[in-house]
Structure formats: C-alpha cells, structure tokens
Design a protein around this motif. Structure first.
Motif, PDB file in Angstrom:
ATOM      1  N   ASN A 230      10.792  -6.438 -34.195  1.00 42.21           N
ATOM      2  CA  ASN A 230      11.121  -5.120 -34.739  1.00 42.21           C
ATOM      3  C   ASN A 230      12.038  -5.304 -35.947  1.00 42.21           C
ATOM      4  O   ASN A 230      12.419  -6.433 -36.288  1.00 42.21           O
ATOM      5  N   VAL A 231      12.373  -4.219 -36.611  1.00 40.27           N
ATOM      6  CA  VAL A 231      13.148  -4.299 -37.848  1.00 40.27           C
ATOM      7  C   VAL A 231      14.502  -4.970 -37.620  1.00 40.27           C
ATOM      8  O   VAL A 231      14.928  -5.836 -38.398  1.00 40.27           O
ATOM      9  N   LYS A 232      15.181  -4.605 -36.526  1.00 35.52           N
ATOM     10  CA  LYS A 232      16.498  -5.192 -36.256  1.00 35.52           C
ATOM     11  C   LYS A 232      16.398  -6.694 -36.074  1.00 35.52           C
ATOM     12  O   LYS A 232      17.185  -7.458 -36.660  1.00 35.52           O
ATOM     13  N   LEU A 233      15.408  -7.137 -35.278  1.00 37.85           N
ATOM     14  CA  LEU A 233      15.266  -8.568 -35.013  1.00 37.85           C
ATOM     15  C   LEU A 233      14.797  -9.320 -36.256  1.00 37.85           C
ATOM     16  O   LEU A 233      15.177 -10.478 -36.475  1.00 37.85           O
ATOM     17  N   LEU A 234      13.971  -8.682 -37.081  1.00 41.51           N
ATOM     18  CA  LEU A 234      13.540  -9.321 -38.320  1.00 41.51           C
ATOM     19  C   LEU A 234      14.725  -9.547 -39.249  1.00 41.51           C
ATOM     20  O   LEU A 234      14.853 -10.608 -39.866  1.00 41.51           O
ATOM     21  N   GLU A 235      15.601  -8.561 -39.330  1.00 43.09           N
ATOM     22  CA  GLU A 235      16.796  -8.706 -40.162  1.00 43.09           C
ATOM     23  C   GLU A 235      17.694  -9.814 -39.627  1.00 43.09           C
ATOM     24  O   GLU A 235      18.275 -10.589 -40.387  1.00 43.09           O
ATOM     25  N   ARG A 236      17.790  -9.908 -38.301  1.00 45.45           N
ATOM     26  CA  ARG A 236      18.596 -10.968 -37.700  1.00 45.45           C
ATOM     27  C   ARG A 236      17.987 -12.331 -38.023  1.00 45.45           C
ATOM     28  O   ARG A 236      18.695 -13.285 -38.350  1.00 45.45           O
ATOM     29  N   ALA A 237      16.663 -12.416 -37.923  1.00 46.97           N
ATOM     30  CA  ALA A 237      15.970 -13.674 -38.220  1.00 46.97           C
ATOM     31  C   ALA A 237      16.223 -14.102 -39.658  1.00 46.97           C
ATOM     32  O   ALA A 237      16.488 -15.280 -39.939  1.00 46.97           O
ATOM     33  N   LYS A 238      16.146 -13.152 -40.587  1.00 45.73           N
ATOM     34  CA  LYS A 238      16.395 -13.466 -42.000  1.00 45.73           C
ATOM     35  C   LYS A 238      17.831 -13.951 -42.207  1.00 45.73           C
ATOM     36  O   LYS A 238      18.077 -14.896 -42.967  1.00 45.73           O
ATOM     37  N   ARG A 239      18.778 -13.315 -41.520  1.00 47.76           N
ATOM     38  CA  ARG A 239      20.177 -13.727 -41.656  1.00 47.76           C
ATOM     39  C   ARG A 239      20.380 -15.148 -41.141  1.00 47.76           C
ATOM     40  O   ARG A 239      21.124 -15.941 -41.729  1.00 47.76           O
ATOM     41  N   ILE A 240      19.717 -15.479 -40.038  1.00 47.13           N
ATOM     42  CA  ILE A 240      19.850 -16.815 -39.465  1.00 47.13           C
ATOM     43  C   ILE A 240      19.253 -17.857 -40.404  1.00 47.13           C
ATOM     44  O   ILE A 240      19.858 -18.898 -40.677  1.00 47.13           O
ATOM     45  N   VAL A 241      18.054 -17.570 -40.901  1.00 42.64           N
ATOM     46  CA  VAL A 241      17.408 -18.509 -41.829  1.00 42.64           C
ATOM     47  C   VAL A 241      18.265 -18.675 -43.077  1.00 42.64           C
ATOM     48  O   VAL A 241      18.479 -19.787 -43.568  1.00 42.64           O
ATOM     49  N   SER A 242      18.774 -17.580 -43.590  1.00 44.76           N
ATOM     50  CA  SER A 242      19.615 -17.622 -44.785  1.00 44.76           C
ATOM     51  C   SER A 242      20.883 -18.437 -44.532  1.00 44.76           C
ATOM     52  O   SER A 242      21.288 -19.265 -45.361  1.00 44.76           O
ATOM     53  N   ALA A 243      21.494 -18.250 -43.367  1.00 48.33           N
ATOM     54  CA  ALA A 243      22.736 -18.950 -43.042  1.00 48.33           C
ATOM     55  C   ALA A 243      22.534 -20.450 -42.917  1.00 48.33           C
ATOM     56  O   ALA A 243      23.384 -21.242 -43.333  1.00 48.33           O
ATOM     57  N   LEU A 244      21.382 -20.858 -42.360  1.00 46.27           N
ATOM     58  CA  LEU A 244      21.145 -22.287 -42.105  1.00 46.27           C
ATOM     59  C   LEU A 244      20.407 -22.995 -43.226  1.00 46.27           C
ATOM     60  O   LEU A 244      20.207 -24.213 -43.173  1.00 46.27           O
ATOM     61  N   THR A 245      19.960 -22.237 -44.238  1.00 44.94           N
ATOM     62  CA  THR A 245      19.295 -22.857 -45.398  1.00 44.94           C
ATOM     63  C   THR A 245      20.046 -22.600 -46.693  1.00 44.94           C
ATOM     64  O   THR A 245      19.729 -23.210 -47.716  1.00 44.94           O
ATOM     65  N   GLU A 246      21.002 -21.661 -46.650  1.00 41.85           N
ATOM     66  CA  GLU A 246      21.754 -21.228 -47.825  1.00 41.85           C
ATOM     67  C   GLU A 246      20.854 -20.566 -48.868  1.00 41.85           C
ATOM     68  O   GLU A 246      21.190 -20.523 -50.060  1.00 41.85           O
ATOM     69  N   ALA A 253      13.420 -14.453 -46.493  1.00 47.89           N
ATOM     70  CA  ALA A 253      12.341 -13.615 -45.971  1.00 47.89           C
ATOM     71  C   ALA A 253      10.978 -14.204 -46.330  1.00 47.89           C
ATOM     72  O   ALA A 253      10.047 -14.216 -45.499  1.00 47.89           O
ATOM     73  N   LYS A 254      10.830 -14.718 -47.555  1.00 47.65           N
ATOM     74  CA  LYS A 254       9.566 -15.321 -47.976  1.00 47.65           C
ATOM     75  C   LYS A 254       9.276 -16.583 -47.166  1.00 47.65           C
ATOM     76  O   LYS A 254       8.146 -16.823 -46.743  1.00 47.65           O
ATOM     77  N   LEU A 255      10.310 -17.386 -46.985  1.00 51.26           N
ATOM     78  CA  LEU A 255      10.158 -18.609 -46.192  1.00 51.26           C
ATOM     79  C   LEU A 255       9.755 -18.283 -44.762  1.00 51.26           C
ATOM     80  O   LEU A 255       8.856 -18.906 -44.190  1.00 51.26           O
ATOM     81  N   LEU A 256      10.405 -17.283 -44.176  1.00 50.52           N
ATOM     82  CA  LEU A 256      10.110 -16.875 -42.810  1.00 50.52           C
ATOM     83  C   LEU A 256       8.672 -16.388 -42.693  1.00 50.52           C
ATOM     84  O   LEU A 256       7.953 -16.734 -41.741  1.00 50.52           O
ATOM     85  N   ALA A 257       8.216 -15.605 -43.675  1.00 50.34           N
ATOM     86  CA  ALA A 257       6.839 -15.097 -43.662  1.00 50.34           C
ATOM     87  C   ALA A 257       5.841 -16.241 -43.769  1.00 50.34           C
ATOM     88  O   ALA A 257       4.789 -16.243 -43.101  1.00 50.34           O
ATOM     89  N   ALA A 258       6.150 -17.237 -44.592  1.00 48.33           N
ATOM     90  CA  ALA A 258       5.256 -18.386 -44.779  1.00 48.33           C
ATOM     91  C   ALA A 258       5.148 -19.220 -43.508  1.00 48.33           C
ATOM     92  O   ALA A 258       4.196 -19.977 -43.331  1.00 48.33           O
ATOM     93  N   CYS A 259       6.139 -19.076 -42.636  1.00 46.53           N
ATOM     94  CA  CYS A 259       6.158 -19.831 -41.379  1.00 46.53           C
ATOM     95  C   CYS A 259       5.804 -18.951 -40.180  1.00 46.53           C
ATOM     96  O   CYS A 259       6.209 -19.238 -39.045  1.00 46.53           O
ATOM     97  N   GLN A 260       5.067 -17.878 -40.450  1.00 46.89           N
ATOM     98  CA  GLN A 260       4.624 -16.958 -39.396  1.00 46.89           C
ATOM     99  C   GLN A 260       5.764 -16.419 -38.551  1.00 46.89           C
ATOM    100  O   GLN A 260       5.617 -16.209 -37.333  1.00 46.89           O
ATOM    101  N   GLY A 261       6.916 -16.222 -39.173  1.00 45.74           N
ATOM    102  CA  GLY A 261       8.041 -15.630 -38.469  1.00 45.74           C
ATOM    103  C   GLY A 261       8.783 -16.579 -37.554  1.00 45.74           C
ATOM    104  O   GLY A 261       9.684 -16.157 -36.821  1.00 45.74           O
ATOM    105  N   GLU A 262       8.438 -17.853 -37.577  1.00 44.70           N
ATOM    106  CA  GLU A 262       9.071 -18.838 -36.700  1.00 44.70           C
ATOM    107  C   GLU A 262      10.367 -19.341 -37.345  1.00 44.70           C
ATOM    108  O   GLU A 262      10.337 -20.088 -38.329  1.00 44.70           O
ATOM    109  N   VAL A 263      11.479 -18.951 -36.788  1.00 40.40           N
ATOM    110  CA  VAL A 263      12.780 -19.260 -37.377  1.00 40.40           C
ATOM    111  C   VAL A 263      13.034 -20.758 -37.439  1.00 40.40           C
ATOM    112  O   VAL A 263      13.425 -21.307 -38.478  1.00 40.40           O
TER     113      VAL A 263
END
Length: 325
Positions: A230-246, A253-263
């Motif tokens: 859902n929107v809340k969890l997607l935003e959380r996923a983006k924050r996590i990816v952003s935090a661990l990849t800088e 968000a683009k990276l997450l989409a390219a990986c089928q949403g797999e954090v």
C-alpha cells in the motif's frame, strides 16, 4: 476447575471498580497492565528457545501455526495476518486457526472451544506435519479445543509450544516448550482479553519478529523484506532503500521498481553493482541475509583478477544494468 485459576480470581485492587472515577479507573488498569512486562520477562528463556525452533522449522519448509479459541484465537490470527506485509512471508507460512472457524473472529461461536475433536479436523485440513510448529494459545491452559489440537500435533510429530497465563495447566503436559506469563487476576474478574490478552500479544510479537530476524528478514532494525502493498508501505520501502543506498528518493523509487519492489534485492543490486537477477543469486547464497550478502560477496563468488566480480557465472563491472546508478 475455573475457580482455582489465577486468571479467574478476584483482584483486590479492583474490588471497588464501579466506584472509581474514569481517571482512577485508567490509572488502575495502567498499573495492572505494567505487570504484563515483568510476567513476560520471566519467560524470556522459554520464548528464546521457541524462537530458535520456529526459525529453524520455517527455514526448512515448515510452518508456524497458531491455534486458540476466543481472544486467544483472534490474537493468533492477527499475528499471522501481519507477517506477509511486514516480512514478505508467504501467507501459508504463518497461519492462525480459531475455534469455530473464520466467523468466530468477529462473533463468538458458542461451544466451539469445548470440543476436543474439532481442532484435529481443522489441523488435518492444513495437512499438519512433523515439519511444522503448533503454538497452542489458551489463557486458562485447559481449553478443550486447544488441548485436542496439541494432542493431534504430537501424534503427527509436530513441535508443540504451549502459551498460557496460569502456572499449572494441562497445556504443559502437551507442550515441548511452555511459555506461561502469569499476569495475575484481571481488573475485571475473568476478562482475559485484558492483561492475559496483552501478555499473549507481547509473546506472539516476540515469536514471529524474533524468528523472522533470525531468518534474515531485517537489516539492523529496518524491514528490508517487507511487502510494499500500500502507499504507506511503499513510502517506507523507498525510505529504507534510500537510507541504505544514499540515493535520492526519486532514484530509490526507480531502483525499487526495477527490482519488482524487493527491498533487499534493490539494496544489494546498488551496493554491489550487479543486476537484480544477480542480486537475487547472491541473497539466495546467504539464505536471504542482507548483511551477509553485502559483507561476504567476495568469499561467496570470488573476484576476477581485473577487479571485476563474478556472479552466477557472469562478470560484473561494478555497475548495475538496471539503470539505478
């Protein structure tokens, strides 16, 4: 008999419950609820052992199955339902069963908890096996439906864990591990949806969270194996990816989409400079543990003499092919 159960006893602190002001009532309930933490803490070693067993069984294809009646059954269903979005687990991996079936989640099914045979029928429908773990939840420690389920589980070789709130209970004789947080008499006599329910939920939180952490579902305290449904969890996923990849939020968000949403895949892909497919291979080699994947890639896959990394037979030049860099 019920009158001998701690959870059925009258609480001296609340004998004048109907004479209290709302504020006094709130403070009393809060004081009593504080006892739940200590009661659960007393069972720490048993809970830890249960986590080890559950993680091992789940890692080898088994399931965690909760069974209970009334509030106990509802809490098991709730904990099971929260695992897929939190840990991206298969819905069939953690399952809740309640006496009387799904309709009992919202409305009591009279007499269902008094049957010693219905649980066996419910577990047979799930094909309970010796690979599984059954957690029987019964505040009283004597609910016939749960006892029947535990007996059936033992007959097929499943590992059994008993969760009750009364020290001397029938569940103990049916359980490989007993977890018994004794919270004492309820503020409202016999209303075990209160302290007993709170302690039960605390234990269930520990069982699934602990097992999933052991299985590599987290990185530090971040949900790196969540299902962004859902929107809340997607935003959380983006924050996590952003935090661990800088990466900036938009790039994450683009990276997450390219990986089928797999954090975890997204993070591994970016940090190690490999494709999403290669990232999945690396994660598979570390049994899904992101930290191990990020720290052990060289040992697991070897390095080419020119500094390129070989993954699954393919050379990577340190740049991801998914356009995330």
């Amino acid at each position: 008999m019920l009158e001998h159960l701690t959870t059925e006893a009258r609480n001296p602190a609340s004998e004048h419950l109907d004479s209290l002001t709302p504020l006094e009532l709130v403070r009393l309930i809060n004081e009593e609820d504080a006892k739940c933490t200590e009661a659960v803490a007393d069972e720490a070693e048993h809970i830890a052992k249960a986590i080890e067993v559950i993680a091992h069984r789940l890692s080898h294809g088994g399931r965690l199955i909760y069974i209970g009646a009334g509030t106990s059954g509802r809490l098991g269903l709730l904990d099971a339902a929260e695992c897929p979005p939190t840990f991206r687990s298969d819905p069939s991996q953690v399952v809740g069963i309640i006496a009387g079936g799904p309709s009992a989640m919202l409305k009591a099914v009279e007499g269902a908890e008094d049957s010693t045979t219905l649980a066996a029928e419910d577990l047979q429908k799930l094909n309970l096996s010796n690979s599984d773990v059954l957690v029987g939840i019964a505040t009283s420690g004597r609910t016939p439906y749960v006892i029947g389920g535990m007996d059936y589980a033992r007959s097929v070789g499943a590992y059994t864990i008993g969760l009750a709130c009364n020290r001397e209970s029938l569940l103990k004789s049916r359980a490989d591990i007993s977890i018994i947080p004794v919270v004492g008499p309820e503020v409202l006599s016999g209303s075990t949806r209160m302290k007993a329910g709170t302690a039960t939920k605390m234990v269930l939180n520990m069982l699934t969270t602990g097992a999933m952490v052991q299985m590599g579902k987290t990185y530090g305290n971040l949900m790196v194996d969540m299902n962004a449904s859902n929107v809340k969890l997607l935003e959380r996923a983006k924050r996590i990816v952003s935090a661990l990849t800088e990466l900036a939020s938009e790039e994450a968000a683009k990276l997450l989409a390219a990986c089928q949403g797999e954090v975890k895949t997204a993070i591994t892909s970016h940090r190690l400079g490999v494709t999403a497919e290669e990232a999945r291979v690396i994660l598979h080699a570390t049994n899904g543990h992101l930290r191990a994947a990020l720290e052990s890639m060289g040992r697991l896959n070897g390095h080419a003499a020119n500094g390129h990394t070989t993954v699954n037979g393919h050379a990577s030049n340190g740049h991801s092919s998914n356009g995330s860099h």
